[in-house]
Design a protein around this motif. Structure first.
Motif, PDB file in Angstrom:
ATOM      1  N   SER A 173       3.975  55.032 119.328  1.00 25.32           N
ATOM      2  CA  SER A 173       3.745  55.940 118.212  1.00 25.32           C
ATOM      3  C   SER A 173       5.030  56.660 117.821  1.00 25.32           C
ATOM      4  O   SER A 173       5.993  56.726 118.598  1.00 25.32           O
ATOM      5  N   ILE A 174       5.011  57.182 116.612  1.00 30.93           N
ATOM      6  CA  ILE A 174       6.076  58.050 116.133  1.00 30.93           C
ATOM      7  C   ILE A 174       5.436  59.260 115.463  1.00 30.93           C
ATOM      8  O   ILE A 174       4.387  59.144 114.824  1.00 30.93           O
ATOM      9  N   GLN A 175       6.083  60.408 115.635  1.00 26.84           N
ATOM     10  CA  GLN A 175       5.581  61.650 115.050  1.00 26.84           C
ATOM     11  C   GLN A 175       6.621  62.171 114.050  1.00 26.84           C
ATOM     12  O   GLN A 175       7.590  62.813 114.433  1.00 26.84           O
ATOM     13  N   PRO A 176       6.434  61.864 112.759  1.00 28.85           N
ATOM     14  CA  PRO A 176       7.371  62.318 111.731  1.00 28.85           C
ATOM     15  C   PRO A 176       6.721  63.380 110.841  1.00 28.85           C
ATOM     16  O   PRO A 176       5.509  63.572 110.848  1.00 28.85           O
ATOM     17  N   GLN A 177       7.541  64.043 110.056  1.00 30.27           N
ATOM     18  CA  GLN A 177       6.970  64.889 109.005  1.00 30.27           C
ATOM     19  C   GLN A 177       6.481  63.974 107.884  1.00 30.27           C
ATOM     20  O   GLN A 177       7.199  63.083 107.445  1.00 30.27           O
ATOM     21  N   TYR A 178       5.248  64.196 107.423  1.00 33.71           N
ATOM     22  CA  TYR A 178       4.710  63.361 106.348  1.00 33.71           C
ATOM     23  C   TYR A 178       3.540  64.079 105.695  1.00 33.71           C
ATOM     24  O   TYR A 178       2.638  64.583 106.379  1.00 33.71           O
ATOM     25  N   SER A 179       3.573  64.144 104.382  1.00 35.21           N
ATOM     26  CA  SER A 179       2.493  64.783 103.623  1.00 35.21           C
ATOM     27  C   SER A 179       2.647  64.389 102.161  1.00 35.21           C
ATOM     28  O   SER A 179       3.592  63.671 101.782  1.00 35.21           O
ATOM     29  N   LEU A 180       1.766  64.878 101.323  1.00 29.99           N
ATOM     30  CA  LEU A 180       1.878  64.624  99.892  1.00 29.99           C
ATOM     31  C   LEU A 180       3.195  65.140  99.315  1.00 29.99           C
ATOM     32  O   LEU A 180       3.692  64.616  98.326  1.00 29.99           O
ATOM     33  N   VAL A 181       3.772  66.178  99.935  1.00 34.07           N
ATOM     34  CA  VAL A 181       5.026  66.739  99.418  1.00 34.07           C
ATOM     35  C   VAL A 181       6.232  66.347 100.262  1.00 34.07           C
ATOM     36  O   VAL A 181       7.332  66.865 100.072  1.00 34.07           O
ATOM     37  N   CYS A 182       6.046  65.417 101.189  1.00 36.07           N
ATOM     38  CA  CYS A 182       7.183  64.904 101.976  1.00 36.07           C
ATOM     39  C   CYS A 182       6.887  63.461 102.360  1.00 36.07           C
ATOM     40  O   CYS A 182       6.349  63.189 103.423  1.00 36.07           O
ATOM     41  N   ARG A 183       7.267  62.537 101.478  1.00 38.27           N
ATOM     42  CA  ARG A 183       6.968  61.133 101.696  1.00 38.27           C
ATOM     43  C   ARG A 183       8.221  60.286 101.875  1.00 38.27           C
ATOM     44  O   ARG A 183       8.211  59.080 101.622  1.00 38.27           O
ATOM     45  N   SER A 184       9.308  60.889 102.315  1.00 30.05           N
ATOM     46  CA  SER A 184      10.553  60.143 102.510  1.00 30.05           C
ATOM     47  C   SER A 184      10.394  59.034 103.540  1.00 30.05           C
ATOM     48  O   SER A 184      11.140  58.045 103.525  1.00 30.05           O
ATOM     49  N   MET A 185       9.412  59.158 104.422  1.00 31.09           N
ATOM     50  CA  MET A 185       9.156  58.126 105.420  1.00 31.09           C
ATOM     51  C   MET A 185       8.732  56.797 104.786  1.00 31.09           C
ATOM     52  O   MET A 185       8.843  55.732 105.401  1.00 31.09           O
ATOM     53  N   VAL A 310       1.014  60.616  91.977  1.00 33.32           N
ATOM     54  CA  VAL A 310       1.788  61.799  91.624  1.00 33.32           C
ATOM     55  C   VAL A 310       2.775  62.181  92.719  1.00 33.32           C
ATOM     56  O   VAL A 310       3.804  62.809  92.451  1.00 33.32           O
ATOM     57  N   SER A 311       2.495  61.780  93.953  1.00 34.22           N
ATOM     58  CA  SER A 311       3.360  62.136  95.079  1.00 34.22           C
ATOM     59  C   SER A 311       4.334  61.028  95.465  1.00 34.22           C
ATOM     60  O   SER A 311       5.177  61.221  96.348  1.00 34.22           O
ATOM     61  N   ALA A 312       4.246  59.882  94.818  1.00 34.32           N
ATOM     62  CA  ALA A 312       5.073  58.731  95.191  1.00 34.32           C
ATOM     63  C   ALA A 312       6.559  59.013  94.969  1.00 34.32           C
ATOM     64  O   ALA A 312       6.944  59.777  94.071  1.00 34.32           O
ATOM     65  N   LEU A 313       7.387  58.396  95.794  1.00 30.04           N
ATOM     66  CA  LEU A 313       8.833  58.529  95.648  1.00 30.04           C
ATOM     67  C   LEU A 313       9.311  57.806  94.388  1.00 30.04           C
ATOM     68  O   LEU A 313       8.702  56.823  93.952  1.00 30.04           O
ATOM     69  N   GLU A 314      10.413  58.280  93.834  1.00 33.58           N
ATOM     70  CA  GLU A 314      11.000  57.593  92.694  1.00 33.58           C
ATOM     71  C   GLU A 314      11.572  56.247  93.139  1.00 33.58           C
ATOM     72  O   GLU A 314      12.110  56.113  94.235  1.00 33.58           O
ATOM     73  N   SER A 315      11.465  55.267  92.265  1.00 32.60           N
ATOM     74  CA  SER A 315      12.001  53.945  92.574  1.00 32.60           C
ATOM     75  C   SER A 315      13.527  53.994  92.568  1.00 32.60           C
ATOM     76  O   SER A 315      14.140  54.585  91.672  1.00 32.60           O
ATOM     77  N   GLU A 316      14.144  53.417  93.585  1.00 33.20           N
ATOM     78  CA  GLU A 316      15.604  53.398  93.655  1.00 33.20           C
ATOM     79  C   GLU A 316      16.066  52.128  94.363  1.00 33.20           C
ATOM     80  O   GLU A 316      15.294  51.434  95.016  1.00 33.20           O
ATOM     81  N   TYR A 317      17.361  51.832  94.228  1.00 34.89           N
ATOM     82  CA  TYR A 317      17.947  50.671  94.887  1.00 34.89           C
ATOM     83  C   TYR A 317      18.107  50.964  96.376  1.00 34.89           C
ATOM     84  O   TYR A 317      18.428  52.083  96.760  1.00 34.89           O
ATOM     85  N   PRO A 318      17.863  49.960  97.284  1.00 33.16           N
ATOM     86  CA  PRO A 318      17.584  48.540  96.995  1.00 33.16           C
ATOM     87  C   PRO A 318      16.100  48.215  96.864  1.00 33.16           C
ATOM     88  O   PRO A 318      15.754  47.062  96.634  1.00 33.16           O
ATOM     89  N   TYR A 319      15.243  49.231  97.044  1.00 32.31           N
ATOM     90  CA  TYR A 319      13.799  48.964  97.048  1.00 32.31           C
ATOM     91  C   TYR A 319      13.338  48.433  95.691  1.00 32.31           C
ATOM     92  O   TYR A 319      12.506  47.528  95.616  1.00 32.31           O
ATOM     93  N   ARG A 320      13.891  49.006  94.617  1.00 37.93           N
ATOM     94  CA  ARG A 320      13.547  48.547  93.275  1.00 37.93           C
ATOM     95  C   ARG A 320      13.939  47.085  93.081  1.00 37.93           C
ATOM     96  O   ARG A 320      13.179  46.288  92.539  1.00 37.93           O
ATOM     97  N   PHE A 321      15.115  46.718  93.554  1.00 41.38           N
ATOM     98  CA  PHE A 321      15.616  45.350  93.410  1.00 41.38           C
ATOM     99  C   PHE A 321      14.783  44.378  94.233  1.00 41.38           C
ATOM    100  O   PHE A 321      14.425  43.291  93.772  1.00 41.38           O
ATOM    101  N   ILE A 322      14.474  44.770  95.466  1.00 42.17           N
ATOM    102  CA  ILE A 322      13.694  43.904  96.348  1.00 42.17           C
ATOM    103  C   ILE A 322      12.295  43.679  95.785  1.00 42.17           C
ATOM    104  O   ILE A 322      11.772  42.556  95.779  1.00 42.17           O
ATOM    105  N   GLU A 323      11.681  44.752  95.276  1.00 40.35           N
ATOM    106  CA  GLU A 323      10.330  44.647  94.732  1.00 40.35           C
ATOM    107  C   GLU A 323      10.301  43.717  93.524  1.00 40.35           C
ATOM    108  O   GLU A 323       9.326  42.999  93.298  1.00 40.35           O
TER     109      GLU A 323
END
Length: 329
Positions: A173-185, A310-323
């Motif tokens: 398991s991993i214990q990270p910060q994660y919520s609607l206002v913190c989705r960097s994970m 509404v909480s999703a991260l903005e699309s950015e490289y390289p994820y945008r390119f890969i998708e």
């Protein structure tokens, strides 16, 4: 209460985990014990603490509360932070881990820990040394499973690879910060956990209280976690246009479902793919009961998607390119 396998293991944990960081600090022993008893009575079985919470007092309170129900509890604690003035009373060296686990076992009043987690990466100690020490603890029976917290994706993957190569116990398991206002994970860690079957038990699932609906645009709080100038949930991180748009959606969903904002935010997270068991904390019994109201129901698909969008991260490289070149099979 529903139960889920914790990562690549056979252990089942409740869909909510009771966090105990306030126990012995802003929540006194009597109320802390009452929360634990209510949690277990309502079907919860997963309790998280750490050796540095309230200077070790949290572990003592948790141990006392579960003593007669120890076999019913999946007990998690952590090691890494500074526990004394000495140079070896911090970190993830074999010495500090071996000393710290004995101290935690004594405070908890038990002879084993179900989930022993490293609190954050140690830049000084080779991860090979840490993993070997943790594997020895599992072999000794003092620890049943191991996990990590606040790791970067490469740190988690490196650890898993080394464990597999050396046939050590691996992080389940991993214990990270994660919520609607913190989705960097979402960038790296969550896809890795889905790929490697690592359980995810998020902390601060309510954004340090931001998602409870107690805060308004332009009104900086003077108390609570959001008033902490150095905390991960400090006001300057939460006070953004996007976060208040997210909060507006949460408040709207709460009104539509006749639930509280906290229950809506937790329910979204409980049903997020890859999330095993959000860790909720409560300073009072009233907050505890509010959070426990997040289980036993489900947001509609359209409502869940509105919150997710509404909480999703903005699309950015390289994820945008890969998708763009994602292959459909």
């Amino acid at each position: 209460m529903q139960y889920r396998a914790l990562g690549k293991s056979g252990i089942l944990v409740s869909e909510l985990c009771l966090g105990t960081m306030t126990f012995g600090h802003t929540t006194d022993e009597r109320e802390s014990v009452e929360m634990i008893n209510r949690f277990l009575d309502k079907g919860g079985n997963f309790i998280d603490t750490a050796n540095v919470y309230a200077g070790g007092r949290s572990e003592e309170i948790v141990g006392k509360a579960i003593r007669e129900r120890r076999s019913d509890v999946v007990l998690a604690t952590k090691v890494r932070m500074k526990t004394g003035p000495g140079p070896n009373q911090v970190g993830l060296s074999r010495k500090h881990i071996m000393d710290a686990v004995e101290d935690s076992l004594r405070r908890l009043g038990t002879d084993y820990i179900d989930l022993y987690q490293v609190h954050v990466w140690d830049q000084v100690t080779p991860i090979e040394e840490t993993l070997r020490a943790l594997d020895d603890l599992v072999a000794s029976g003092k620890v049943r499973y191991i996990g990590c917290s606040n790791f970067l994706a490469y740190q988690l993957m490196k650890s898993l690879n080394l464990s597999d190569f050396n046939r050590y116990a691996r992080f389940i398991s991993i214990q990270p910060q994660y919520s609607l206002v913190c989705r960097s994970m979402d960038r790296e860690v969550l896809p890795l956990c889905l790929e490697e079957n690592v359980g995810v038990i998020p902390w601060a699932p309510l954004g340090g209280g931001f998602l409870t609906g107690r805060y308004e645009r332009g009104n900086e709080p003077t108390e609570g976690r959001l008033s902490n100038k150095n905390g991960e949930s400090r006001w300057e991180l939460r006070n953004t246009d996007k976060n208040f748009r997210i909060l507006d959606e949460v408040l709207g969903a709460a009104a539509e479902t006749n639930k509280t904002p906290a229950q809506v935010a937790l329910n979204w997270l409980i049903h997020k793919q890859g999330i095993t068991s959000p860790i909720f904390g409560a300073r009072t019994l009233e907050q505890f009961e509010d959070n426990m109201g997040a289980v036993g129901w489900k947001l509609s698909d359209s409502m869940w998607k509105r919150l997710d969008d509404v909480s999703a991260l903005e699309s950015e490289y390289p994820y945008r390119f890969i998708e763009k070149f994602h292959r459909q099979i």
